[in-house]
Design a protein around this motif. Structure first.
Motif, PDB file in Angstrom:
ATOM      1  N   ILE A 186      32.888  41.809  38.911  1.00 15.72           N
ATOM      2  CA  ILE A 186      33.311  40.420  38.704  1.00 15.72           C
ATOM      3  C   ILE A 186      32.482  39.827  37.574  1.00 15.72           C
ATOM      4  O   ILE A 186      31.254  39.830  37.631  1.00 15.72           O
ATOM      5  CB  ILE A 186      33.126  39.587  39.980  1.00 15.72           C
ATOM      6  CG1 ILE A 186      33.909  40.208  41.146  1.00 15.72           C
ATOM      7  CG2 ILE A 186      33.579  38.146  39.750  1.00 15.72           C
ATOM      8  CD1 ILE A 186      33.678  39.515  42.472  1.00 15.72           C
ATOM      9  N   GLN A 187      33.145  39.330  36.561  1.00 18.28           N
ATOM     10  CA  GLN A 187      32.461  38.728  35.415  1.00 18.28           C
ATOM     11  C   GLN A 187      32.757  37.236  35.367  1.00 18.28           C
ATOM     12  O   GLN A 187      33.861  36.800  35.674  1.00 18.28           O
ATOM     13  CB  GLN A 187      32.911  39.403  34.118  1.00 18.28           C
ATOM     14  CG  GLN A 187      32.505  40.869  34.029  1.00 18.28           C
ATOM     15  CD  GLN A 187      32.952  41.503  32.720  1.00 18.28           C
ATOM     16  OE1 GLN A 187      34.113  41.429  32.353  1.00 18.28           O
ATOM     17  NE2 GLN A 187      32.026  42.139  32.023  1.00 18.28           N
ATOM     18  N   GLY A 188      31.774  36.479  34.968  1.00 21.40           N
ATOM     19  CA  GLY A 188      31.965  35.039  34.859  1.00 21.40           C
ATOM     20  C   GLY A 188      30.642  34.334  34.645  1.00 21.40           C
ATOM     21  O   GLY A 188      29.587  34.852  35.005  1.00 21.40           O
ATOM     22  N   GLU A 189      30.703  33.158  34.054  1.00 19.31           N
ATOM     23  CA  GLU A 189      29.497  32.378  33.814  1.00 19.31           C
ATOM     24  C   GLU A 189      28.864  31.954  35.137  1.00 19.31           C
ATOM     25  O   GLU A 189      29.513  31.972  36.184  1.00 19.31           O
ATOM     26  CB  GLU A 189      29.833  31.137  32.978  1.00 19.31           C
ATOM     27  CG  GLU A 189      30.329  31.443  31.579  1.00 19.31           C
ATOM     28  CD  GLU A 189      30.689  30.173  30.817  1.00 19.31           C
ATOM     29  OE1 GLU A 189      30.420  29.062  31.334  1.00 19.31           O
ATOM     30  OE2 GLU A 189      31.225  30.291  29.699  1.00 19.31           O
ATOM     31  N   ASN A 301      26.856  37.620  34.824  1.00 20.98           N
ATOM     32  CA  ASN A 301      27.204  36.553  33.890  1.00 20.98           C
ATOM     33  C   ASN A 301      26.939  36.979  32.456  1.00 20.98           C
ATOM     34  O   ASN A 301      27.016  36.176  31.529  1.00 20.98           O
ATOM     35  CB  ASN A 301      26.437  35.263  34.213  1.00 20.98           C
ATOM     36  CG  ASN A 301      24.936  35.445  34.103  1.00 20.98           C
ATOM     37  OD1 ASN A 301      24.445  36.489  33.678  1.00 20.98           O
ATOM     38  ND2 ASN A 301      24.195  34.422  34.495  1.00 20.98           N
ATOM     39  N   LYS A 302      26.607  38.278  32.292  1.00 24.57           N
ATOM     40  CA  LYS A 302      26.332  38.818  30.963  1.00 24.57           C
ATOM     41  C   LYS A 302      27.494  39.687  30.500  1.00 24.57           C
ATOM     42  O   LYS A 302      28.136  40.347  31.320  1.00 24.57           O
ATOM     43  CB  LYS A 302      25.046  39.647  30.984  1.00 24.57           C
ATOM     44  CG  LYS A 302      23.794  38.848  31.307  1.00 24.57           C
ATOM     45  CD  LYS A 302      22.559  39.733  31.266  1.00 24.57           C
ATOM     46  CE  LYS A 302      21.295  38.918  31.524  1.00 24.57           C
ATOM     47  NZ  LYS A 302      20.076  39.755  31.500  1.00 24.57           N
ATOM     48  N   PRO A 303      27.756  39.725  29.209  1.00 17.16           N
ATOM     49  CA  PRO A 303      28.800  40.623  28.688  1.00 17.16           C
ATOM     50  C   PRO A 303      28.300  42.069  28.711  1.00 17.16           C
ATOM     51  O   PRO A 303      27.616  42.515  27.791  1.00 17.16           O
ATOM     52  CB  PRO A 303      29.027  40.107  27.265  1.00 17.16           C
ATOM     53  CG  PRO A 303      27.744  39.434  26.877  1.00 17.16           C
ATOM     54  CD  PRO A 303      27.159  38.892  28.145  1.00 17.16           C
ATOM     55  N   LEU A 304      28.618  42.808  29.759  1.00 17.92           N
ATOM     56  CA  LEU A 304      28.076  44.159  29.925  1.00 17.92           C
ATOM     57  C   LEU A 304      28.511  45.110  28.824  1.00 17.92           C
ATOM     58  O   LEU A 304      27.772  46.023  28.459  1.00 17.92           O
ATOM     59  CB  LEU A 304      28.479  44.727  31.289  1.00 17.92           C
ATOM     60  CG  LEU A 304      27.684  44.256  32.503  1.00 17.92           C
ATOM     61  CD1 LEU A 304      27.985  45.135  33.702  1.00 17.92           C
ATOM     62  CD2 LEU A 304      26.192  44.262  32.227  1.00 17.92           C
ATOM     63  N   ILE A 328      36.412  35.597  36.020  1.00 20.90           N
ATOM     64  CA  ILE A 328      36.655  34.223  36.453  1.00 20.90           C
ATOM     65  C   ILE A 328      36.493  33.302  35.244  1.00 20.90           C
ATOM     66  O   ILE A 328      35.420  33.262  34.640  1.00 20.90           O
ATOM     67  CB  ILE A 328      35.677  33.802  37.562  1.00 20.90           C
ATOM     68  CG1 ILE A 328      35.730  34.780  38.735  1.00 20.90           C
ATOM     69  CG2 ILE A 328      36.003  32.389  38.038  1.00 20.90           C
ATOM     70  CD1 ILE A 328      34.765  34.448  39.853  1.00 20.90           C
ATOM     71  N   PRO A 329      37.523  32.554  34.885  1.00 22.80           N
ATOM     72  CA  PRO A 329      37.409  31.677  33.717  1.00 22.80           C
ATOM     73  C   PRO A 329      36.462  30.516  33.991  1.00 22.80           C
ATOM     74  O   PRO A 329      36.347  30.054  35.129  1.00 22.80           O
ATOM     75  CB  PRO A 329      38.841  31.183  33.507  1.00 22.80           C
ATOM     76  CG  PRO A 329      39.471  31.283  34.854  1.00 22.80           C
ATOM     77  CD  PRO A 329      38.852  32.473  35.517  1.00 22.80           C
TER      78      PRO A 329
END
Length: 499
Positions: A186-189, A301-304, A328-329
């Motif tokens: 899961i990616q997101g700020e 929360n990092k661009p892997l 998640i936007p």
């Protein structure tokens, strides 16, 4: 069917103080009488049978809570009876009764699914202790099941607030992958709700009845994280005074959520790769490995991908983690969700603070809609909670918002909401009320500024006229009014304008 039991077969004592109905199965009448005497003295409802065939008939016709069955029966033994009962009623509580010297068989019965066993001859205390222990276990299982159902309801996909196109698409994908065994990234700020989504996936999966363990990878130094995840043996390091199971074992057959996975060290990355590849862990200080069946959901929360390109994150681990990637936007990219989120937090913090704030004023909502939200949903939640605590009336007004929001700090850049000149879409100033026309004609004026000068009637009239002039095109109407589409939808609901 019940000719063997004569006067004591299928006895049903009503008026039980416990509400617990127990079926006793034994082919010896004097033992059945003993069971009846002891259990009825404690106000249990008792039914009895002297063979498995009769017992199965009773189980199928009655609401039985607990079965106490002798190991040796004339048709099939007590363990085979248990297998048949459990096949139909998996949650049925079952106590096996064995003769003296049959402990090995009793242990086998426990492995097969019996809740407890007692041996003949037994006394009153032994029987009641076993029954009480089994019933308490039943109560705890029911309590756990209810809790799991509540968690499943609470973390159902439909309960995550967000009806924007981006969030609907995210939920659709999450539902598809929830019941799979795939590893999820899961990616997101920060503040977008990554942990909430991870919980929703777990409680919508086939592992929902197993543990969900959350680990904040960024909060622990590497050596402690290694021990926390994989456990350690006694003496593995200073302070390891006893062996300890790691969180991968604690979450066996369930899910482990590794938050901020992008912050783990290179050595930790290698250890985690082994878990994902081999399904096994090695406790710190041990030379033995242990198999685990744990689903991994990771978040960052990092661009892997950038970290992989820079050599800061293992490429092979990245691909193991990102079998399914959910992004998640940020809140600023789905501002149409803000009114619904605001209402959700109103209800949540009204209850927590014993307040009765009913709504958010138009001017305050417009500020919420135009703010940049660097802290995302978490920041919005904090703003709403603060406003509820400070509110003296039943409406969150502009003055209850943080000063930096009112002053414009952190607001969305004006070019993101730039509007065409009024004459670009053929506005006739004669069609607006005087207040609305005056405000709209002044370059750079927004709907918020209109709301500060004009009455609600004028504001509603301006919206209706903008919709009429744009033939109901809400995007163009929002640009005309110099607000976002989300703000326009909020206004349409507020003034009950036909959408």
């Amino acid at each position: 069917m019940h000719d063997k039991t004569s006067d004591i077969d299928l006895v049903d004592k009503t008026g039980s103080n416990h509400g617990i109905k127990i079926l006793v199965v034994d082919d010896e009448s004097h033992w059945l009488k003993t069971f009846h005497r002891i259990l009825e003295s404690e106000k249990y409802s008792i039914l009895s049978a002297q063979d498995s065939t009769s017992a199965l008939a009773i189980v199928e016709s009655g609401d039985i809570d607990l079965i106490i069955a002798d190991l040796t029966l004339p048709d099939i033994d007590g363990i085979d009876l248990m297998r048949q009962v459990k096949h139909i009623y998996p949650d049925m509580d079952y106590i096996i009764v064995t003769g003296h010297g049959s402990i090995k068989t009793a242990v086998t019965a426990i492995k097969e699914g019996a809740d407890d066993y007692i041996t003949k001859p037994f006394d009153r205390e032994q029987l009641l202790l076993s029954v009480d222990r089994t019933i308490e276990h039943r109560r705890l299982k029911k309590q756990l099941k209810n809790l799991q159902e509540q968690l499943s309801d609470r973390f159902g996909m439909e309960n995550i607030v967000g009806r924007s196109k981006a969030m609907i698409k995210l939920f659709r994908t999450a539902r598809k992958v929830a019941d799979s065994e795939a590893t999820i990234l899961i990616q997101g700020e920060s503040g977008t709700g990554k942990e909430l989504l991870a919980k929703a996936i777990h409680y919508n999966s086939r592992r929902r009845e197993k543990p969900l363990v959350t680990v904040d990878c960024a909060s622990l130094p590497p050596h402690l994280l290694q021990s926390e995840l994989f456990g350690h043996v006694k003496g593995a390091f200073t302070g390891a005074v006893s062996s300890r199971r790691g969180l991968f074992e604690e979450s066996r057959d369930g899910t482990i959520f590794l938050d901020e996975i992008g912050d783990i060290s290179p050595s930790m990355q290698l250890s985690l790769l082994r878990v994902l590849q081999e399904g096994e862990i090695r406790p710190v200080g041990s030379d033995k490995v242990a198999k685990v069946n744990t689903r991994v959901i990771a978040a960052t929360n990092k661009p892997l991908q950038e970290a992989v390109a820079a050599g800061e994150f293992r490429r092979d681990l990245y691909y193991r983690l990102a079998v399914i990637t959910l992004k998640i936007p940020p809140l600023r990219e789905r501002i149409e969700d803000i009114p619904e989120l605001g209402q959700f937090f109103l209800e949540k913090y009204n209850e927590r603070n014993k307040k009765a704030v009913k709504s958010i004023s138009p001017s305050a909502m417009n500020h919420l809609l135009s703010y940049r939200w660097e802290g995302n949903v978490r920041e919005l939640e904090n703003v709403i909670e603060r406003a509820i605590v400070l509110a003296e009336g039943d409406i969150i007004t502009l003055d209850l918002l943080p000063a930096e929001m009112i002053s414009g700090a952190g607001g969305i850049h004006s070019e993101e909401y730039s509007a065409p000149q009024n004459n670009d879409i053929g506005i006739d100033s004669a069609d607006f009320s005087d207040d609305a026309v005056s405000a709209l004609k002044k370059e750079g004026r927004s709907l918020w500024e209109i709301s500060q000068q004009a009455s609600s009637e004028s504001e509603k009239g301006a919206i209706e006229e903008a919709l009429r002039k744009t033939a109901g095109n809400k995007s163009r109407a929002a640009k005309l009014l110099k607000i976002s589409r989300g703000a326009l939808y909020q206004k349409l609901r507020e003034y009950q304008i036909d959408m």
